[in-house]
Design a protein around this motif. Structure first.
Motif, PDB file in Angstrom:
ATOM      1  N   ALA A 162       1.037  -1.553   0.410  1.00 22.03           N
ATOM      2  CA  ALA A 162       0.414  -0.186   0.428  1.00 22.03           C
ATOM      3  C   ALA A 162       0.770   1.154  -0.120  1.00 22.03           C
ATOM      4  N   MET A 163       0.059   2.229  -0.484  1.00 23.36           N
ATOM      5  CA  MET A 163       0.776   3.565  -0.516  1.00 23.36           C
ATOM      6  C   MET A 163       0.196   4.481   0.726  1.00 23.36           C
ATOM      7  N   LEU A 164       0.817   5.213   1.683  1.00 22.87           N
ATOM      8  CA  LEU A 164       0.053   6.154   2.322  1.00 22.87           C
ATOM      9  C   LEU A 164       0.635   7.762   1.345  1.00 22.87           C
ATOM     10  N   VAL A 165      -0.508   8.299   1.310  1.00 21.93           N
ATOM     11  CA  VAL A 165      -0.335   9.669   0.544  1.00 21.93           C
ATOM     12  C   VAL A 165      -1.020  10.463   2.337  1.00 21.93           C
ATOM     13  N   LYS A 166      -0.164  11.441   2.608  1.00 16.43           N
ATOM     14  CA  LYS A 166      -0.637  12.439   3.100  1.00 16.43           C
ATOM     15  C   LYS A 166      -0.194  13.901   3.038  1.00 16.43           C
ATOM     16  N   ILE A 167      -0.743  14.849   2.658  1.00 14.85           N
ATOM     17  CA  ILE A 167      -1.597  16.395   2.401  1.00 14.85           C
ATOM     18  C   ILE A 167      -1.900  16.815   3.285  1.00 14.85           C
ATOM     19  N   LYS A 168      -0.830  17.715   3.476  1.00 16.03           N
ATOM     20  CA  LYS A 168      -0.977  19.146   4.485  1.00 16.03           C
ATOM     21  C   LYS A 168      -2.287  19.798   3.706  1.00 16.03           C
ATOM     22  N   LEU A 169      -3.243  20.454   4.505  1.00 17.52           N
ATOM     23  CA  LEU A 169      -3.958  21.382   3.857  1.00 17.52           C
ATOM     24  C   LEU A 169      -4.578  22.786   5.583  1.00 17.52           C
ATOM     25  N   PRO A 170      -3.634  23.091   5.492  1.00 16.83           N
ATOM     26  CA  PRO A 170      -4.285  24.276   6.329  1.00 16.83           C
ATOM     27  C   PRO A 170      -5.496  25.219   5.920  1.00 16.83           C
ATOM     28  N   ASP A 171      -6.201  25.647   7.191  1.00 14.85           N
ATOM     29  CA  ASP A 171      -7.487  26.356   7.089  1.00 14.85           C
ATOM     30  C   ASP A 171      -8.031  25.822   5.854  1.00 14.85           C
ATOM     31  N   THR A 172      -8.253  24.261   5.828  1.00 14.14           N
ATOM     32  CA  THR A 172      -9.548  23.938   4.733  1.00 14.14           C
ATOM     33  C   THR A 172     -10.332  23.508   5.470  1.00 14.14           C
ATOM     34  N   LYS A 173     -11.801  22.726   5.275  1.00 13.43           N
ATOM     35  CA  LYS A 173     -12.928  21.725   6.314  1.00 13.43           C
ATOM     36  C   LYS A 173     -12.940  20.428   5.118  1.00 13.43           C
ATOM     37  N   ALA A 174     -13.044  19.958   5.458  1.00 14.58           N
ATOM     38  CA  ALA A 174     -13.672  18.480   4.689  1.00 14.58           C
ATOM     39  C   ALA A 174     -14.399  18.893   3.622  1.00 14.58           C
ATOM     40  N   LYS A 175     -15.863  19.353   4.002  1.00 14.59           N
ATOM     41  CA  LYS A 175     -16.019  19.710   3.030  1.00 14.59           C
ATOM     42  C   LYS A 175     -16.045  19.881   1.907  1.00 14.59           C
ATOM     43  N   ASP A 176     -14.252  20.271   1.781  1.00 18.13           N
ATOM     44  CA  ASP A 176     -13.997  21.823   0.878  1.00 18.13           C
ATOM     45  C   ASP A 176     -13.284  21.090  -0.308  1.00 18.13           C
ATOM     46  N   VAL A 177     -12.877  19.488   0.225  1.00 23.67           N
ATOM     47  CA  VAL A 177     -11.639  18.924  -0.819  1.00 23.67           C
ATOM     48  C   VAL A 177     -12.620  18.104  -1.968  1.00 23.67           C
ATOM     49  N   ILE A 178     -12.100  17.978  -3.053  1.00 24.51           N
ATOM     50  CA  ILE A 178     -12.344  17.159  -4.384  1.00 24.51           C
ATOM     51  C   ILE A 178     -11.420  16.542  -3.981  1.00 24.51           C
ATOM     52  N   LEU A 179     -11.527  15.073  -4.161  1.00 25.88           N
ATOM     53  CA  LEU A 179     -10.267  14.080  -4.557  1.00 25.88           C
ATOM     54  C   LEU A 179     -11.085  13.444  -5.810  1.00 25.88           C
ATOM     55  N   ASP A 180      -9.842  12.665  -6.425  1.00 26.76           N
ATOM     56  CA  ASP A 180     -10.425  12.455  -7.755  1.00 26.76           C
ATOM     57  C   ASP A 180      -8.911  11.037  -7.133  1.00 26.76           C
ATOM     58  N   VAL A 181      -9.374  10.421  -8.186  1.00 23.47           N
ATOM     59  CA  VAL A 181      -7.812   9.114  -7.879  1.00 23.47           C
ATOM     60  C   VAL A 181      -8.573   7.855  -9.565  1.00 23.47           C
ATOM     61  N   LYS A 182      -6.495   8.154 -10.297  1.00 29.67           N
ATOM     62  CA  LYS A 182      -6.466   7.251 -10.946  1.00 29.67           C
ATOM     63  C   LYS A 182      -5.399   6.339 -10.580  1.00 29.67           C
ATOM     64  N   GLU A 183      -5.632   5.302 -11.610  1.00 30.75           N
ATOM     65  CA  GLU A 183      -4.668   4.073 -12.177  1.00 30.75           C
ATOM     66  C   GLU A 183      -2.868   4.949 -11.466  1.00 30.75           C
ATOM     67  N   LYS A 184      -3.162   5.870 -12.002  1.00 29.28           N
ATOM     68  CA  LYS A 184      -1.523   6.669 -11.684  1.00 29.28           C
ATOM     69  C   LYS A 184      -1.582   7.823 -11.155  1.00 29.28           C
ATOM     70  N   PHE A 185      -2.659   9.001 -11.332  1.00 28.60           N
ATOM     71  CA  PHE A 185      -2.348   9.855 -10.736  1.00 28.60           C
ATOM     72  C   PHE A 185      -3.487  10.189  -9.426  1.00 28.60           C
ATOM     73  N   LEU A 186      -2.881  11.699  -9.164  1.00 32.31           N
ATOM     74  CA  LEU A 186      -4.148  11.969  -7.821  1.00 32.31           C
ATOM     75  C   LEU A 186      -4.432  13.527  -7.992  1.00 32.31           C
ATOM     76  N   ASP A 187      -5.820  13.541  -7.549  1.00 30.49           N
ATOM     77  CA  ASP A 187      -5.807  15.122  -8.551  1.00 30.49           C
ATOM     78  C   ASP A 187      -6.555  14.966  -7.271  1.00 30.49           C
ATOM     79  N   LEU A 188      -6.164  16.838  -5.984  1.00 30.07           N
ATOM     80  CA  LEU A 188      -7.039  17.132  -5.334  1.00 30.07           C
ATOM     81  C   LEU A 188      -7.341  18.634  -5.329  1.00 30.07           C
ATOM     82  N   ARG A 189      -8.082  19.084  -5.141  1.00 30.13           N
ATOM     83  CA  ARG A 189      -9.033  20.525  -5.814  1.00 30.13           C
ATOM     84  C   ARG A 189      -9.308  20.764  -3.836  1.00 30.13           C
ATOM     85  N   THR A 190      -9.504  21.754  -3.120  1.00 27.60           N
ATOM     86  CA  THR A 190      -9.527  22.817  -2.499  1.00 27.60           C
ATOM     87  C   THR A 190      -9.527  24.613  -2.986  1.00 27.60           C
TER      88      THR A 190
END
Length: 193
Positions: free
Chosen positions: A120-148
């Protein structure tokens, strides 16, 4: 020897017919054969060209209104937007492996601390001043896309993953998102379970 001389004469006549611009008189039988060969060009080499109706299925357009399909576009290429001023958050990739007592004390599964034994792979992303409801996460086979609203992250993953078998958890006290992804590993004698 006589045969070789005769054939070389024919070859010379054929060559002269190809190189000359004028047609020789048609009285000779050799000249008739030469004129047939003189009409051939480089386009006559190989199989005949396909008709327009016989176009291969790889180039036929599907019955949709899409300009291209997802298979034609490389993963992650459309996320590199230079006009987007949002900064990239800090992140860390940690490889994980499940180790039991039989591995630690007895070495029964032949696992070692190398990255080849990780599942497995664990990706830790620090998001200061961000709420969980504002996170948009899209994971593909070789790419991770995160938008806030404040950050964007387009991350090419070091190994292909099973995109349906991951999980994400947001820790609001640390302002950090942890995404755990199961990697696609080749089945060799090390990774056998």
């Amino acid at each position: 020897m006589e045969y070789l001389e005769g054939s070389s004469v024919q070859h010379l006549k054929a060559l002269s017919a190809l190189l000359s611009t004028q047609q020789e008189d048609e009285g000779d039988e050799d000249c008739k054969n030469v004129s047939t060969y003189a009409q051939l060009g480089p386009g006559h080499i190989g199989p005949p060209p396909k008709k327009d109706k016989d176009v291969s299925s790889a180039y036929t357009k599907k019955n949709s209104k899409d300009i291209w399909s997802e298979d034609e576009v490389a993963e992650g290429s459309h996320y590199d937007d230079l006009a987007d001023p949002r900064p990239q958050p800090e992140y860390e990739i940690i490889l994980k492996q499940s180790v039991g007592a039989e591995d630690l004390f007895l070495g029964l599964s032949r696992k070692d601390p190398s990255s080849m034994c990780c599942e497995a792979m664990l990706v830790k992303i620090k998001l200061p001043d961000t709420k969980a409801k504002d996170v948009i996460l899209d994971v593909k086979e070789k790419f991770l896309d995160l938008r806030t609203p404040k950050y964007k992250l387009g991350l090419h993953l070091p190994n292909p993953i099973h995109k349906q078998e991951g999980k994400a958890q947001f820790f609001s006290e640390r302002e950090e998102l942890e995404v755990t992804l199961l990697m696609k590993r080749p089945m060799d004698f090390i990774n056998m379970q």
